[in-house]
Each structure stands twice: as structure tokens, then as C-alpha cells.
Design a protein around this motif. Structure first.
Motif, PDB file in Angstrom:
ATOM      1  N   ALA A 101      31.419 150.777  16.526  1.00  0.00           N
ATOM      2  CA  ALA A 101      31.101 149.414  16.945  1.00  0.00           C
ATOM      3  C   ALA A 101      29.626 149.288  17.309  1.00  0.00           C
ATOM      4  N   ALA A 102      29.110 148.074  17.168  1.00  0.00           N
ATOM      5  CA  ALA A 102      27.731 147.788  17.532  1.00  0.00           C
ATOM      6  C   ALA A 102      27.526 147.972  19.033  1.00  0.00           C
ATOM      7  N   PRO A 103      26.270 148.179  19.480  1.00  0.00           N
ATOM      8  CA  PRO A 103      26.021 148.385  20.916  1.00  0.00           C
ATOM      9  C   PRO A 103      26.556 147.269  21.797  1.00  0.00           C
ATOM     10  N   ASP A 104      26.533 146.021  21.301  1.00  0.00           N
ATOM     11  CA  ASP A 104      27.044 144.901  22.095  1.00  0.00           C
ATOM     12  C   ASP A 104      28.504 144.581  21.780  1.00  0.00           C
ATOM     13  N   LEU A 105      29.153 145.441  20.994  1.00  0.00           N
ATOM     14  CA  LEU A 105      30.569 145.298  20.634  1.00  0.00           C
ATOM     15  C   LEU A 105      30.851 144.051  19.793  1.00  0.00           C
ATOM     16  N   SER A 106      29.806 143.467  19.202  1.00  0.00           N
ATOM     17  CA  SER A 106      29.991 142.239  18.437  1.00  0.00           C
ATOM     18  C   SER A 106      30.633 142.489  17.078  1.00  0.00           C
ATOM     19  N   THR A 107      30.469 143.667  16.539  1.00  0.00           N
ATOM     20  CA  THR A 107      31.058 144.018  15.248  1.00  0.00           C
ATOM     21  C   THR A 107      31.621 145.425  15.320  1.00  0.00           C
ATOM     22  N   HIS A 108      32.571 145.726  14.438  1.00  0.00           N
ATOM     23  CA  HIS A 108      33.128 147.077  14.369  1.00  0.00           C
ATOM     24  C   HIS A 108      33.632 147.345  12.955  1.00  0.00           C
ATOM     25  N   ALA A 109      33.761 148.617  12.634  1.00  0.00           N
ATOM     26  CA  ALA A 109      34.227 149.013  11.299  1.00  0.00           C
ATOM     27  C   ALA A 109      34.938 150.349  11.402  1.00  0.00           C
ATOM     28  N   TRP A 110      35.947 150.530  10.556  1.00  0.00           N
ATOM     29  CA  TRP A 110      36.669 151.801  10.493  1.00  0.00           C
ATOM     30  C   TRP A 110      35.870 152.801   9.671  1.00  0.00           C
ATOM     31  N   LYS A 111      35.980 154.071  10.038  1.00  0.00           N
ATOM     32  CA  LYS A 111      35.231 155.145   9.388  1.00  0.00           C
ATOM     33  C   LYS A 111      36.180 156.294   9.058  1.00  0.00           C
ATOM     34  N   ASP A 112      35.919 156.952   7.919  1.00  0.00           N
ATOM     35  CA  ASP A 112      36.631 158.171   7.504  1.00  0.00           C
ATOM     36  C   ASP A 112      38.110 157.937   7.238  1.00  0.00           C
ATOM     37  N   GLU A 113      38.459 156.746   6.777  1.00  0.00           N
ATOM     38  CA  GLU A 113      39.854 156.492   6.425  1.00  0.00           C
ATOM     39  C   GLU A 113      40.285 157.344   5.232  1.00  0.00           C
ATOM     40  N   ASP A 114      39.324 157.704   4.356  1.00  0.00           N
ATOM     41  CA  ASP A 114      39.666 158.572   3.226  1.00  0.00           C
ATOM     42  C   ASP A 114      40.016 159.975   3.711  1.00  0.00           C
ATOM     43  N   GLU A 115      39.299 160.479   4.724  1.00  0.00           N
ATOM     44  CA  GLU A 115      39.615 161.794   5.274  1.00  0.00           C
ATOM     45  C   GLU A 115      40.978 161.771   5.969  1.00  0.00           C
ATOM     46  N   TYR A 116      41.250 160.680   6.661  1.00  0.00           N
ATOM     47  CA  TYR A 116      42.553 160.544   7.313  1.00  0.00           C
ATOM     48  C   TYR A 116      43.668 160.575   6.268  1.00  0.00           C
ATOM     49  N   ALA A 117      43.471 159.865   5.152  1.00  0.00           N
ATOM     50  CA  ALA A 117      44.472 159.860   4.081  1.00  0.00           C
ATOM     51  C   ALA A 117      44.654 161.251   3.495  1.00  0.00           C
ATOM     52  N   GLN A 118      43.554 161.983   3.317  1.00  0.00           N
ATOM     53  CA  GLN A 118      43.657 163.349   2.802  1.00  0.00           C
ATOM     54  C   GLN A 118      44.425 164.235   3.774  1.00  0.00           C
ATOM     55  N   ALA A 119      44.139 164.098   5.060  1.00  0.00           N
ATOM     56  CA  ALA A 119      44.851 164.888   6.076  1.00  0.00           C
ATOM     57  C   ALA A 119      46.340 164.556   6.071  1.00  0.00           C
ATOM     58  N   ARG A 120      46.664 163.293   5.833  1.00  0.00           N
ATOM     59  CA  ARG A 120      48.076 162.895   5.729  1.00  0.00           C
ATOM     60  C   ARG A 120      48.732 163.578   4.527  1.00  0.00           C
ATOM     61  N   ARG A 121      48.059 163.549   3.392  1.00  0.00           N
ATOM     62  CA  ARG A 121      48.625 164.153   2.172  1.00  0.00           C
ATOM     63  C   ARG A 121      48.844 165.643   2.340  1.00  0.00           C
ATOM     64  N   LEU A 122      47.951 166.296   3.078  1.00  0.00           N
ATOM     65  CA  LEU A 122      48.024 167.746   3.250  1.00  0.00           C
ATOM     66  C   LEU A 122      48.964 168.157   4.386  1.00  0.00           C
ATOM     67  N   GLY A 123      49.550 167.188   5.055  1.00  0.00           N
ATOM     68  CA  GLY A 123      50.513 167.510   6.105  1.00  0.00           C
ATOM     69  C   GLY A 123      49.914 167.789   7.468  1.00  0.00           C
ATOM     70  N   LEU A 124      48.611 167.546   7.632  1.00  0.00           N
ATOM     71  CA  LEU A 124      48.004 167.770   8.940  1.00  0.00           C
ATOM     72  C   LEU A 124      48.412 166.700   9.947  1.00  0.00           C
ATOM     73  N   ILE A 125      48.770 165.518   9.439  1.00  0.00           N
ATOM     74  CA  ILE A 125      49.210 164.418  10.294  1.00  0.00           C
ATOM     75  C   ILE A 125      50.559 163.948   9.769  1.00  0.00           C
ATOM     76  N   ASP A 126      51.621 164.231  10.495  1.00  0.00           N
ATOM     77  CA  ASP A 126      52.964 163.869  10.025  1.00  0.00           C
ATOM     78  C   ASP A 126      53.263 162.404  10.337  1.00  0.00           C
ATOM     79  N   ASP A 127      54.445 161.949   9.931  1.00  0.00           N
ATOM     80  CA  ASP A 127      54.794 160.541  10.092  1.00  0.00           C
ATOM     81  C   ASP A 127      54.835 160.133  11.560  1.00  0.00           C
ATOM     82  N   ALA A 128      55.328 161.022  12.411  1.00  0.00           N
ATOM     83  CA  ALA A 128      55.421 160.695  13.837  1.00  0.00           C
ATOM     84  C   ALA A 128      54.032 160.480  14.436  1.00  0.00           C
ATOM     85  N   HIS A 129      53.105 161.375  14.124  1.00  0.00           N
ATOM     86  CA  HIS A 129      51.751 161.224  14.637  1.00  0.00           C
ATOM     87  C   HIS A 129      51.055 160.024  13.998  1.00  0.00           C
ATOM     88  N   HIS A 130      51.369 159.741  12.746  1.00  0.00           N
ATOM     89  CA  HIS A 130      50.783 158.578  12.082  1.00  0.00           C
ATOM     90  C   HIS A 130      51.174 157.292  12.823  1.00  0.00           C
TER      91      HIS A 130
END
Length: 224
Positions: free
Chosen positions: A144-173
Motif C-alpha cells: 500500500a501507498a504511504p498514505d494508504l490511498s492505494t494498494h495492490a496484491w503482490k506475488d499471487e503467482d508465487e502463491y499459486a505455485q505454492a498451492r500447486r506444490l502442496g505447500l499451502i493446503d485447502d485449509a490454510h488457503h
């Protein structure tokens, strides 16, 4: 007595933040304690602090090679990685860890102490140890910006890869999804770690650089 510990860390004390997977250390970084209520732990890092991190992560930072970074996630899933030394550079980071929460909140400052960005790191709820806290990074981040006026998600592709590899199961998801909603709600309402004022976000005194103890690679028992 607090929810996490009978004896909080004193201001200025070294606290080691570690990522643990497969019973082994994946990262270890020494930080200085700003404040500790037992339920909320405020820590600080600044340039010159030496930490341990996977060599793939270090290489990707130095080269910008995303393929190496993704290989590091595959190595993590397979339970094989090597640690290297990494020295923190350029920014001061003020961090807030809340007991039982699936994210921590960080405020990055430049060399003059001016706010650069907010950073929400999604991770397992931390566990107190004799030397600091143990957790595990869940790859997903919110910036998020310093004044919290905007925000964006980061590393969603890495999260998806971790899901595929079983590092993050359905319960944790599911728990991460709930944590995303909580973090966004606090950010939008300027509550919790995002409140306008608080000692958590005060730049640290001129403490000496914290260092990693010999026990950083061991697995100490949780504090009471």
C-alpha cells in the motif's frame, strides 16, 4: 501473563524472526524489539543487519531472475535448500506481529526516515521461542501507498505455485482468504496496525546492529 509468553521481550532486545519448514530453518533474521505486549510485538530492521536466507532467493534479488525464485519454491516443497548470508540494505523496516494472526504489517522507510510503503506479509501465526518468533511465509503480499490511498496484491503467482506444490493446503488457503479480508478491512478503516499514530511506527533508537546467535539454526522449544 500474556497470551504468548510469560516474559515479553524488553525494548532493545534482539528477537530472531525465522521461517521454519520441514523442521528446518528457511530464513533467520535478527531484529531489535521496539515494544512487546505479549499479544503484539513491534520489531525493527535497518541496513547492515546480516541474515540467513535461501541462496535461490539471494540470487534472484541480485539478478532479478524470476526463474531462480520459482525454483526456490520448488526446492522448498522438496525439502532441499541451502542457506546463504544476506545483508539488509537501503531501508528501515518497522514491523508489527499480532498473536494468532495470519499476517504481519510492515512500514518501510527510506534513509531519511520518510515513509516509502506499507507491506502486509501473509504468514503462519507466529510461535514464540526463547530467541524470537518462528513462522512461515505464505508468499502472498499486499503493498500500500504511504498514505494508504492505494494498494495492490503482490506475488499471487508465487502463491499459486505454492498451492500447486502442496505447500499451502485447502485449509490454510481458506484461512489466508479470511486474513486477506481482515487485512483489507483494517487498512481501509485505518485501524489496528494502520491507525494514524502509535509507538510501533516510531523509528528505532540508535541500537547496535543485532546479530544471529549460534542457536539460530536450532529448533528451540516454544516459550511458555
Amino acid at each position: 501473563m500474556t497470551a504468548n509468553s510469560e516474559k515479553p521481550f524488553e525494548p532493545g532486545a534482539t528477537a530472531i524472526r525465522r521461517d521454519i519448514m520441514h523442521g528446518k530453518v528457511w530464513t533467520a533474521m535478527p531484529l531489535r524489539t521496539l515494544a512487546d505486549t505479549g499479544d503484539t510485538l513491534a520489531l525493527a530492521a535497518w541496513p547492515g543487519i546480516e541474515s540467513l536466507a535461501p541462496t535461490t532467493w539471494i540470487t534472484s534479488l541480485r539478478t532479478g531472475d524470476e526463474a531462480v525464485r520459482k525454483q526456490g519454491i520448488a526446492d522448498l516443497a522438496a525439502g532441499r535448500w541451502e542457506l546463504g548470508r544476506w545483508v539488509w540494505r537501503d531501508t528501515t523496516v518497522l514491523s508489527c506481529y499480532t498473536a494468532g494472526e495470519y499476517f504481519s504489517v510492515h512500514r518501510f522507510l527510506d534513509e531519511q526516515g520518510r515513509p516509502l510503503r506499507w507491506y502486509v506479509n501473509f504468514e503462519l501465526p507466529h510461535r514464540r521461542t526463547a530467541i524470537g518468533i518462528d513462522t512461515f511465509d505464505l508468499f502472498l503480499d499486499l503493498v500500500a501507498a504511504p498514505d494508504l490511498s492505494t494498494h495492490a496484491w503482490k506475488d499471487e503467482d508465487e502463491y499459486a505455485q505454492a498451492r500447486r506444490l502442496g505447500l499451502i493446503d485447502d485449509a490454510h488457503h481458506r484461512l489466508v482468504d479470511q486474513a486477506r479480508d481482515r487485512a483489507l478491512g483494517l487498512l481501509r478503516r485505518r485501524q489496528g496496525p494502520f491507525a494514524p499514530a502509535g509507538s510501533t511506527w516510531t523509528p528505532p533508537p540508535l541500537f547496535p546492529l543485532p546479530t544471529l546467535p549460534d542457536t539460530a539454526l536450532s529448533a528451540p522449544p516454544a516459550r511458555p
